[in-house]
Motif scaffolding. Structure first.
Motif: not given
Length: 176
Positions: A151-158
């Motif tokens: 998910k974009y959240k995975d990308y954003y955080v990592n």
């Protein structure tokens, strides 16, 4: 030898000066009107530089990377465009917003987990993935290998860890 996948209006392809250059696009631009999948089925040429800017969807970007590796000269480079979406809207599939990166970033994350290719992302022009045919110098260890479900959240955080970010000014350091 230069290969460009996804030439659109030849913005890049027209500026490339190479003895042998091939541009693949099913709609416009380049010199071969076909999909990259069709091109790779019959290709016998090896390339020094392959620029991928075709479909901005993870599955096709992944196929283009894997097919390109087979035809990359040992000291060659694959450059993958649109690897750093700046907003969630830029990466949603299908396209719903002006500038669209798609979920190409997921293909970079997957490439980072492979042992036989070395992958970086240059912080330039919406993110330029740099992929070399050599042992991975900074392999990404992930427990979940279902890259499509990222998910974009995975990308954003990592994203720093996932993308193996480099500055344009330091590219010479990774070439050797």
């Amino acid at each position: 030898n230069y290969l460009e996948i996804g030439c659109d209006k030849d913005v890049n392809f027209s500026k490339i000066q190479a003895k042998h250059k091939i541009g693949v696009d099913p709609l416009s631009g380049g010199n071969l009107k076909m999909t990259s999948n069709e091109f790779f089925k019959n290709n016998k040429t090896f390339f020094d530089c392959i620029f991928i800017d075709g479909s901005h969807i993870y599955e096709q970007a992944r196929k283009d990377i894997l097919n390109s590796i087979k035809f990359l000269n040992s000291n060659g480079v694959i450059i993958l465009h649109d690897c750093l979406p700046s907003k969630i809207w830029n990466q949603i599939v299908p396209k719903i917003y002006g500038h669209w990166n798609g979920d190409v970033w997921k293909a970079i994350v997957e490439a980072r987990t492979m042992t036989d290719i070395d992958t970086y992302t240059c912080k330039a022009d919406h993110g330029l993935g740099l992929i070399f045919k050599r042992p991975n110098r900074n392999i990404l260890q992930l427990n979940d290998k279902n890259f499509k479900k990222l998910k974009y959240k995975d990308y954003y955080v990592n994203h720093k860890k996932f993308m193996n970010l480099v500055e344009a000014s330091t590219i010479n350091e990774i070439l050797n």
